[in-house]
Write a protein that holds these residues in place. Sequence first.
Motif, PDB file in Angstrom:
ATOM      1  N   ILE A 254       9.862  -4.453  14.672  1.00 11.17           N
ATOM      2  CA  ILE A 254       9.265  -5.907  14.731  1.00 11.17           C
ATOM      3  C   ILE A 254      10.142  -5.888  13.389  1.00 11.17           C
ATOM      4  CG2 ILE A 254       6.831  -5.183  15.336  1.00 11.17           C
ATOM      5  CD1 ILE A 254       6.038  -3.820  12.654  1.00 11.17           C
TER       6      ILE A 254
ATOM      7  N   ASP B  45       0.627  -7.574   6.709  1.00  4.70           N
ATOM      8  CA  ASP B  45       0.251  -6.539   7.596  1.00  4.70           C
ATOM      9  C   ASP B  45      -1.201  -6.329   8.500  1.00  4.70           C
ATOM     10  OD1 ASP B  45       4.074  -4.930   6.040  1.00  4.70           O
ATOM     11  OD2 ASP B  45       3.469  -7.076   7.341  1.00  4.70           O
ATOM     12  N   ASP B  46      -1.735  -6.809   7.066  1.00  3.14           N
ATOM     13  CA  ASP B  46      -3.113  -6.232   7.318  1.00  3.14           C
ATOM     14  C   ASP B  46      -4.024  -7.321   6.671  1.00  3.14           C
ATOM     15  OD1 ASP B  46      -2.608  -2.013   6.380  1.00  3.14           O
ATOM     16  OD2 ASP B  46      -1.581  -3.609   8.087  1.00  3.14           O
TER      17      ASP B  46
ATOM     18  N   HIS C 132       8.002 -10.743   8.168  1.00  2.00           N
ATOM     19  CA  HIS C 132       7.298 -10.292   6.673  1.00  2.00           C
ATOM     20  C   HIS C 132       6.857 -10.188   5.647  1.00  2.00           C
ATOM     21  CE1 HIS C 132       3.873  -8.434  10.322  1.00  2.00           C
ATOM     22  NE2 HIS C 132       5.253  -9.008  10.527  1.00  2.00           N
TER      23      HIS C 132
ATOM     24  N   TRP D 287       9.030   0.688   5.652  1.00  2.00           N
ATOM     25  CA  TRP D 287       9.007  -0.364   6.208  1.00  2.00           C
ATOM     26  C   TRP D 287       8.334  -1.076   4.707  1.00  2.00           C
ATOM     27  CZ3 TRP D 287       8.633  -4.400   9.651  1.00  2.00           C
ATOM     28  CH2 TRP D 287       7.955  -5.297   9.672  1.00  2.00           C
ATOM     29  N   PHE D 288       8.219  -0.852   4.099  1.00  2.00           N
ATOM     30  CA  PHE D 288       7.410  -1.370   3.241  1.00  2.00           C
ATOM     31  C   PHE D 288       8.810  -1.965   1.926  1.00  2.00           C
ATOM     32  CE2 PHE D 288       3.790  -2.666   4.033  1.00  2.00           C
ATOM     33  CZ  PHE D 288       2.916  -1.416   5.136  1.00  2.00           C
TER      34      PHE D 288
ATOM     35  N   CYS E 139      -0.723  -6.130   0.760  1.00  2.00           N
ATOM     36  CA  CYS E 139      -0.751  -5.141   1.769  1.00  2.00           C
ATOM     37  C   CYS E 139      -2.044  -4.283   1.376  1.00  2.00           C
ATOM     38  CB  CYS E 139       0.808  -4.879   2.384  1.00  2.00           C
ATOM     39  SG  CYS E 139      -0.349  -3.924   4.412  1.00  2.00           S
TER      40      CYS E 139
ATOM     41  N   ASP F 217       7.352   0.018  14.457  1.00  2.00           N
ATOM     42  CA  ASP F 217       8.186  -0.581  13.205  1.00  2.00           C
ATOM     43  C   ASP F 217      10.371  -0.687  13.179  1.00  2.00           C
ATOM     44  OD1 ASP F 217       6.191   1.243  10.619  1.00  2.00           O
ATOM     45  OD2 ASP F 217       5.833  -0.898  11.984  1.00  2.00           O
TER      46      ASP F 217
ATOM     47  N   ILE G  96       1.552  -8.320  12.780  1.00  2.00           N
ATOM     48  CA  ILE G  96       1.733  -8.259  14.035  1.00  2.00           C
ATOM     49  C   ILE G  96       0.991  -8.983  14.716  1.00  2.00           C
ATOM     50  CG2 ILE G  96       3.497  -6.597  13.231  1.00  2.00           C
ATOM     51  CD1 ILE G  96       2.527  -4.434  14.907  1.00  2.00           C
TER      52      ILE G  96
ATOM     53  N   ARG H  41      -3.281  -1.503  18.267  1.00  2.00           N
ATOM     54  CA  ARG H  41      -2.239  -1.304  18.485  1.00  2.00           C
ATOM     55  C   ARG H  41      -2.229  -0.475  19.927  1.00  2.00           C
ATOM     56  NH1 ARG H  41       1.518  -0.959  13.340  1.00  2.00           N
ATOM     57  NH2 ARG H  41       0.389  -3.549  12.476  1.00  2.00           N
TER      58      ARG H  41
ATOM     59  N   ASN I  43       2.081   3.402  14.258  1.00  2.00           N
ATOM     60  CA  ASN I  43       3.524   3.434  13.409  1.00  2.00           C
ATOM     61  C   ASN I  43       4.322   4.371  13.608  1.00  2.00           C
ATOM     62  OD1 ASN I  43       2.540   4.826  11.830  1.00  2.00           O
ATOM     63  ND2 ASN I  43       2.460   2.772  10.200  1.00  2.00           N
TER      64      ASN I  43
ATOM     65  N   LYS J 250       0.825  -1.607   0.053  1.00  2.00           N
ATOM     66  CA  LYS J 250      -0.038   0.018  -0.175  1.00  2.00           C
ATOM     67  C   LYS J 250       0.277   1.131  -0.122  1.00  2.00           C
ATOM     68  CE  LYS J 250       0.084  -0.130   5.278  1.00  2.00           C
ATOM     69  NZ  LYS J 250      -1.422   0.215   6.073  1.00  2.00           N
ATOM     70  N   GLN J 251       1.926   1.386   0.618  1.00  2.00           N
ATOM     71  CA  GLN J 251       3.060   2.407   0.869  1.00  2.00           C
ATOM     72  C   GLN J 251       4.596   2.420   0.222  1.00  2.00           C
ATOM     73  OE1 GLN J 251       1.279   2.499   5.048  1.00  2.00           O
ATOM     74  NE2 GLN J 251       1.783   5.292   4.627  1.00  2.00           N
TER      75      GLN J 251
HETATM   76  C1  FCA Z   1       1.142  -1.566   8.623  1.00  2.00           C
HETATM   77  C2  FCA Z   1       1.493   0.031   9.394  1.00  2.00           C
HETATM   78  C3  FCA Z   1       2.812  -0.321   8.741  1.00  2.00           C
HETATM   79  C4  FCA Z   1       3.485  -1.175   9.511  1.00  2.00           C
HETATM   80  C5  FCA Z   1       2.890  -3.262   9.360  1.00  2.00           C
HETATM   81  C6  FCA Z   1       3.203  -3.732   9.614  1.00  2.00           C
HETATM   82  O1  FCA Z   1       0.658  -2.197   7.432  1.00  2.00           O
HETATM   83  O2  FCA Z   1       0.800   0.536   7.778  1.00  2.00           O
HETATM   84  O3  FCA Z   1       3.423   0.378   9.519  1.00  2.00           O
HETATM   85  O4  FCA Z   1       3.360  -1.748  10.642  1.00  2.00           O
HETATM   86  O5  FCA Z   1       1.292  -3.161   9.662  1.00  2.00           O
END
Ligand code: FCA
Length: 325
Positions: free
Chosen positions: A277, A111-112, A282, A38-39, A86, A254, A130, A173, A227, A32-33
């Motif tokens: 994490i 993730d989501d 992931h 992170w991605f 994601c 994160d 997570i 969270r 996050n 998504k991003q």
């Molecule tokens: C979601 C958040 C990310 C990260 C991921 C594990 O997608 O947007 O920043 O925390 O979960």
Amino acid sequence: MPRRGALALLIALSGLAQAQSAEPVKIGFLVKQAESPWFQDEWRHAEQAAKEKGFTLIKIGIPNGEKMMAAIDNLAAQKAQGFIICAPDVKLGTAVERAARRHQLKVMSVDDQLVDGKGQPIASIPHMGISAYEIGKQVGQGLVDEARARGWKLTELGALRMAFDQLPTARERTRGALDVLKAAGLPAVNVVDAPQAKSDTESAFNAANIAFTKHGQFKRWLAFGMNDDAVLGAVRAGEGRGFRQDTMLAIGIDGSQTALNEFAKPAATAFHGTVLISPKRHGYETALNMHAWISTAKAPAMVTLTSGMLMTRANQAEVRAQMGL
Ligand code: FCA
């Protein structure tokens, strides 16, 4: 030609034919991003799996539903066999499931977790995410411990909850953090929700600014959110109001480059820490699981929840080593 020789040749040829007929494995990794550290880390680790197993990883950023559907069609056109996703909105779960079935693509979420129209997880799609509530509790405990170490009374602090409740993992969270804070004595009236329009730092900054404007009564603040991006938005907004390391205490989730950049600043900011994490689990593990599913029909576990560790400016090297990062 003696019979045994002919047979051996036949077997060799069929093996060859089979190897030649087996399509090269191609796996999609849709996020998504794409610009978020992170991605980027997740992709980097998935690339590692691709190198080890000799499959092609197709990485596509999917910031909205339209781009997501086009990406799935694109994977099918490239003769991929499966993808990890994601999604930009978890409520697109049924559309993802249908598109995957239409193209006979294996799909797992990362993730989501994808949900149906009723908000229920899509049962047919394996997921790695997570352990959101537990990790949220670690954030809450980290805030309580550091506030006490600074001699701050919880009853006098404002608690800024950066909220993105449309995403279940984000809601869980912050619920975890809040439950620990309240159990430690934070009055419920001191909790200030700052709803973000989107899950990025800019939206968090804007939401926090509104909250600070409305709640001038607090001289010291705690901040937490889904996050690091969310929490850094709050920290930057706080700086604009004169709240710095000595009057604001924030902990994210994160632990990617975003957090490391903050820790690398000459002077400590209000960004006290983050729960680290694993982008390795992931990224690398999901890619390996998808490859195994495609090449050996061994399906991944339906739900895998990963853990985290509190990382601060002081212990970052040690914690990253412990997490194998
Ligand atoms: C979601 C958040 C990310 C990260 C991921 C594990 O997608 O947007 O920043 O925390 O979960």
